[in-house]
Design an enzyme around this catalytic site. Structure first.
Site, short mmCIF file in Angstrom:
data_model
loop_
_atom_site.label_atom_id
_atom_site.label_comp_id
_atom_site.label_asym_id
_atom_site.label_seq_id
_atom_site.Cartn_x
_atom_site.Cartn_y
_atom_site.Cartn_z
N THR A 471 11.91 4.75 -14.46
CA THR A 471 11.18 4.40 -13.52
C THR A 471 9.67 4.59 -13.92
O THR A 471 8.64 3.78 -13.76
CB THR A 471 10.79 5.48 -12.22
OG1 THR A 471 11.40 6.42 -12.33
CG2 THR A 471 12.00 4.72 -11.03
N GLU A 693 9.65 0.85 -3.72
CA GLU A 693 11.43 0.22 -2.78
C GLU A 693 10.73 -0.91 -2.46
O GLU A 693 10.32 -2.08 -1.48
CB GLU A 693 11.71 0.87 -2.66
CG GLU A 693 12.06 1.41 -2.84
CD GLU A 693 13.40 2.78 -1.94
OE1 GLU A 693 13.27 2.49 -0.72
OE2 GLU A 693 14.27 3.58 -2.41
#
Ligand SMILES: Cc1cc2nc3c(=O)[nH]c(=O)nc-3n(C[C@H](O)[C@H](O)[C@H](O)COP(=O)(O)OP(=O)(O)OC[C@H]3O[C@@H](n4cnc5c(N)ncnc54)[C@H](O)[C@@H]3O)c2cc1C
Lengths: 733, 321
Positions: A471, A693
């Site tokens: 990430t 998300e």
């Protein structure tokens, strides 16, 4: 540090490092193959290899494992089974046992681990094991068991919510939508499979593994293996994707630990790809009924969202209805979250649990309603915006820029060129359509700690058990420390993923970035105080900039502060107060253009745009990477991804990457991402939110709406594969 | 994977001799199909004969017309060959529509012809599959069969034959040359090379006899016409065909004069018939009616009939234009 009131001005606001588009600092290591992943710790001496024997039936009993032949196969050292493994505990998040037998709970449940001198020997011996089973009947079809469902809470929230009078409001609404949508079981399908190397030193266990939350791994292993948590060390510095599939301990970790204990040698267990789909966890399928009632003015009068999903006993539901709870205003509302029992492999958290698939149903229903009202879908959404939590009116959003996202996106995308009449735009063999959807995803935080060390030369080392699952955690944590201490990013070394470091939030639920950088912020504040104390500078006045320290009339280098020895700041951020008083969420808008082949019904994405609001964007490069990855995953979930259930055998049939089709590069066009970037002082000292998300929420709905606009075919059973779409296509002229 | 012995041979003659000497042995070419099967224990050969260095890696012009493609020519090289691209474009297009660049770099002409089904039940050794385990049953019938064949099926097996290249070879009337144990050669017309499953077991997929090796594929003189390979799939690349159409249409720019057409993805072998070819001047529905005579779809794969009809229509429409 306790974060309880809105953040005031702080060093992060300078924006010299934080907020700058910065390539990931671990990138060169990964490109050069120097980032060591779980299965790659080749420095283990005397390493043995374990291969998992997985159940060939979905439910029933093992009468006999029939291990004889395998036991004497070349290279085999031992075989671990439920019979010789001793009593194993069951960690909370695991519904199914990680080592099954004699009872079998799902297909490909691990029943044994063959430990051998080589991987090849273990694999060959494992194939010799043909257990004798007695099959039992099971439930494998969600639609068949919705009648026997019960209400299920969603992450501490109630399973059912109601406000006003839904039934009356809906019945009296002049315009109504009542539609049912289905989403399939979905696989995390991360690149790196589960993998662990376990080694024991006396009663102490070290696991090199691939896990999103180090402290949860320790907690759950301690429970499973019945040993003290502080006797377990977890090392997981690099993780090849997780998407929620690595939040909980899996069979590789438990079996490697058991195998290593049994033979007194380190043992490596890598989950073979064909086991990754049934042995592990997945996002459960849903059935969702949406009822919307609106006035002719476009104001929603009633929103009803019911969701059904299934899981093994003890497993959670896929809380799709959550998406409806906070998005649009309406006086009469109802959500119901229902869970049934299924004997499929365990369902569990996957990227934006609940909301990713809930958003598909909600945002397609909104499109259907906009059309029925004769309203533009963007205008219809804006019309029903709210600045307070629609279920808890006393609760404001800390930041909610949904309207800005929709407006910005519509402008940039050229939404005004969309023809509201479906199937009206054709270019050659392609029917072209545009779709929009709103995105919303909660922005939780978890307490998170870090240690920041000022060492010789003014260099900085950050240590936290935070993980980087691809990430960009390394980079944003480095940026945070660099900003706080006034040094360039390359003066900072970031060390992650080791339980010897302070406990962090870990990565999941898009809480990682905001929580972990806030923990680093807190530790940096401590370190700044220590520096101030050593240099005799008023801590309220001290400034760190350009590798210098100034204040109280002093002007010295950061290096000089470390001359008398290393200084350390360690702290943990805790969240309360304002965090609880506000609804904390991120928002976005997705715009998608598709082409659908008029002959074959093949859907091809042509353009994608996401406009995202998630507080301060810590690093636009890594944030963009998160959003475009999520957009890809969301598109896959409505276009081609589907774990196919064979209800006769009770398993996911297409259990490899040739058969479970994730989008390939050719499927994904240029993706544009726009961040609104406004800091949110009520979210954390970083004034940031999660972003990982948000991008998957809504995008599937936007794709589906674009397909409808292109073809006039409204599919409500996802994914929208050719076999389903074809018969609804306009006849080519 | 089961332990095996390995041998590298230097000539085709050595290869067939080695096959004869080692019962159950398999040839390995690119290995892109065989190695997967060995890892999953779908195939458990005790002995591997590596034919990557036996030559047979040339593409030659046959005097008097036609081309001869060595069995070890890589898919990438075949698709990129200038004369293939010019005179047999349907073959080049079919190959690049399949797999990925990396796989095509390894995959060979012989191996591609002999690739086995992608039926998910074939791939899971816990499940019944007549093709893998004769007599165990066909799980696809009554199970997941959305991707399966509607033509050439039997109660024993309904899986689709997955090769794209072979569909083009079928429309080109290619001939497969094989060498037998005593170094004798024979030629098998592509129409006869792939076989539909009968009611009896084991399922015979290929016309290759035990001990035989493919040495080459020959193509008749350039057929002319307009070549197309249209492959339909849910994702844009790296997926097997739901339906594919290989066609050579004669005479463009007006009414079609005729041509040839073969379908992939819908049959247990590449599908072509003289009635189908003859129907081309009458349009897509006529072609589909001819080709799908005797089709036996399931509820899940019935869409393939419509899909194939539409895809044929797209191809014919493009040929006209
Ligand atoms: C992920 C993936 C995606 C794919 N997608 C596609 C696709 O979209 N379309 C498509 O058409 N194909 C596709 N393929 C299949 C690919 O084309 C085949 O794997 C390849 O063509 C096989 O060639 P090979 O040389 O590697 O064969 P090998 O694996 O070496 O051999 C295959 C079989 O042929 C036998 N054999 C090889 N050469 C000879 C010979 N000369 N004589 C006799 N027997 C021989 C071997 O013994 C073995 O049984 C895909 C494969 C993979 C792994």
């Amino acid at each position: 540090m306790k974060f309880e009131t809105a953040a005031g001005d702080n060093p992060i606001d300078r924006g010299k490092v934080v907020g700058r588009a910065t390539p990931r600092i671990d990138g060169p290591l990964k490109v050069a193959g120097h980032a060591t992943y779980a299965a790659e710790w080749h420095d283990q001496s005397n390493l043995a290899h374990g291969y998992i024997v997985a159940s060939a039936i979905a439910k029933g009993r093992v009468n006999s494992l029939r291990l004889e032949e395998a036991k004497w196969a070349p290279g085999v050292i031992t075989i671990i089974t439920a019979q010789n493994a001793g009593t194993l505990g069951q960690a909370g998040p695991n519904a199914a046992k990680l080592l099954g037998g004699p009872e079998v709970q799902h297909y490909h449940q691990a029943l044994a681990l063959v430990v051998a001198d080589s991987y090849e020997a273990a694999r060959a011996a494992a194939a010799l094991i043909k257990p004798d089973y007695t099959r039992a009947d099971g439930s494998y079809t969600l639609a068949a068991v919705t009648g026997a469902s019960k209400s299920d809470g969603i992450l501490g929230q109630p399973g059912d919510t109601a406000l006003g009078d839904f039934a009356g409001g809906f019945a009296g609404a002049p315009v109504q939508i009542d539609a049912t949508y289905t989403t399939p079981d979905l696989a995390h399908a991360m690149m790196e499979p589960y993998a662990t190397i376990a080694s024991w030193d006396g009663d102490r266990l070290t696991l090199h593994t691939s896990h999103q939350v180090v402290d949860w791994a320790r907690r759950d292993l301690a429970k499973t293996l019945g040993m003290p948590k502080d006797h377990i060390r977890i090392v997981t510095p690099y993780i090849g994707g997780g998407f929620g599939g690595k939040l909980w301990v899996r069979a590789d970790a438990v079996l490697a630990a058991l195998g290593a204990k049994a033979i007194g040698r380190p043992v490596k267990v890598v989950m073979p790809r064909p086991l990754m789909f049934n042995n592990s966890v997945h996002r459960p399928a849903t059935i969702q009924r949406m009822r919307l009632g609106a006035g002719h003015d476009g104001a929603l009068i009633a929103i009803g969202h019911e969701g059904w999903s299934g899981n093994l006993p003890g497993g959670d539901s896929e809380g799709a209805v959550q998406f409806s709870r906070g998005l649009y205003a309406a006086p009469n509302r109802m959500t119901r979250n229902r869970l049934s029992q299924l004997d499929l492999p365990e369902g569990n958290a996957m990227r934006a649990p609940g909301e990713a698939v809930g958003s598909i149903a909600v945002e397609v229903a909104m499109d259907e309603m906009a059309e029925k009202l004769g309203m533009d879908p963007v205008a219809f959404r804006i019309r029903n915006d709210t600045q307070v939590d629609p279920e808890h009116k006393e609760k404001k959003f800390s930041q909610r820029q949904l309207v800005e996202c929709l407006q910005t996106g519509a402008r940039k995308f050229g939404w005004d060129r969309r023809n509201a009449r479906p199937a009206s735009r054709r270019e050659g063999d392609w029917l072209i359509g545009m779709g929009v959807a709103a995105a919303m995803r909660g922005s939780p935080v978890l307490r998170s700690g870090a240690r920041v060390r000022l060492v010789a030369g003014g260099r900085v080392i950050v240590e936290t058990d935070m993980t980087d699952i691809g990430t960009g955690s390394y980079t944003i944590i480095g940026q945070t420390a660099a900003e706080m201490l006034g040094v360039p990013l390359n003066w900072v070394t970031v060390r992650l993923g080791d339980s010897n470091f302070p406990v962090s939030s870990g990565s999941g639920g898009q809480f990682g970035a905001n929580s972990a950088t806030s923990g680093v912020y807190a530790a940096c504040v401590k370190l700044r105080e220590a520096v101030a104390a050593r240099l005799g500078i008023d801590p309220a006045k001290i400034k760190f900039a350009g590798t210098k320290i100034t204040g109280s009339g002093k002007n010295v280098t950061l290096a000089s502060a470390a001359e008398a020895g290393e200084l350390t700041g360690e702290d943990t951020i805790d969240f309360g107060g304002i965090r609880q008083q506000r609804h904390q969420a991120t928002f976005g808008a997705h715009f998608v253009e598709v082409g659908v082949d008029i002959h074959t019904a093949e859907i091809r994405l042509r353009r994608m745009l996401a406009v995202c609001s998630a507080g301060r964007i810590l690093n636009p490069t890594t944030a963009r990477s998160q959003v475009i990855g999520a957009m890809t995953m969301g598109a896959g979930s409505v276009l081609c991804e589907e774990l196919v259930v064979d209800p006769r055998f009770g398993y996911f049939v297409n259990h490899d990457l040739a058969q479970y089709e994730v989008p390939v590069h050719a499927d994904i066009p240029h993706q544009e991402v726009i961040f609104l970037k406004d800091p949110d002082p009520e979210s954390s000292p970083m004034k940031a939110h999660g972003i990982g998300e948000l991008g998957i929420c809504g995008v599937g709905g936007a794709v589906a709406n674009a397909v409808y606009n292109a073809t006039g075919a409204r599919l409500r059973a996802f994914p929208m594969t050719v076999d389903k779409l074809l018969e609804h296509m306009p006849v080519p002229g | 994977m089961r332990a095996f012995t390995y041998q590298r041979v230097a000539t085709p003659a050595e290869a067939v001799a080695a096959l004869a000497a080692h019962p159950g042995a398999r040839l390995i070419a690119g290995g892109t199909n065989l190695l997967d099967h060995m890892k999953l224990q779908i195939a458990t050969p005790p002995h591997l004969i590596d034919i990557n260095r036996i030559g047979l890696d040339q593409i030659e012009t046959i005097p008097g017309g036609g081309m001869r493609i060595g069995a070890l020519v890589r898919n990438t090289d075949l698709a990129a060959h200038p004369q293939i691209r010019r005179d047999y474009a349907v073959l080049s297009r079919a190959i690049v529509a399949g797999a990925s660049g990396q796989l095509r770099n390894m995959a060979t002409t012989g191996g591609n012809l002999l690739q086995r089904t992608r039926c998910p039940y074939f791939y899971d050794t816990n499940l019944p599959c007549n093709k893998r385990d004769p007599g165990s049953g066909c799980s696809a019938q009554g199970g997941y069969n959305r991707d399966h064949a509607v033509l050439g099926v039997s109660s024993a097996c309904i899986c689709a034959f997955p090769s794209d290249m072979s569909v083009a070879l079928r429309v080109l009337d290619a001939v497969v040359e094989v060498m037998g144990p005593d170094e004798t050669s024979r030629a098998i017309a592509i129409a006869d090379f792939h076989r539909v499953p009968g009611e009896t077991l084991p399922v015979q997929e290929f016309a290759l006899a035990p001990g035989e090796m493919i040495t080459a594929v020959t193509l008749p003189p350039a057929p002319g016409g307009w070549h197309v390979y249209r492959k339909v799939r849910n994702r844009a690349s790296y997926a097997f065909a739901l339906v594919s159409v290989a066609a050579i249409i004669e005479g463009t720019g007006g009414a079609e004069k005729g041509g040839r057409i073969a379908l992939g993805g819908i049959g247990t072998k590449p599908w072509r018939s003289s009635a189908g070819d003859a129907a081309i001047p009458h349009g897509a529905q006529a072609v589909a009616d001819a080709l799908f005579a005797g089709a036996s779809p399931t509820d899940q794969n019935r869409y393939k009939l419509l899909l194939a009809t539409r895809t044929i229509a797209a191809v014919l429409a493009a040929a006209k234009g």
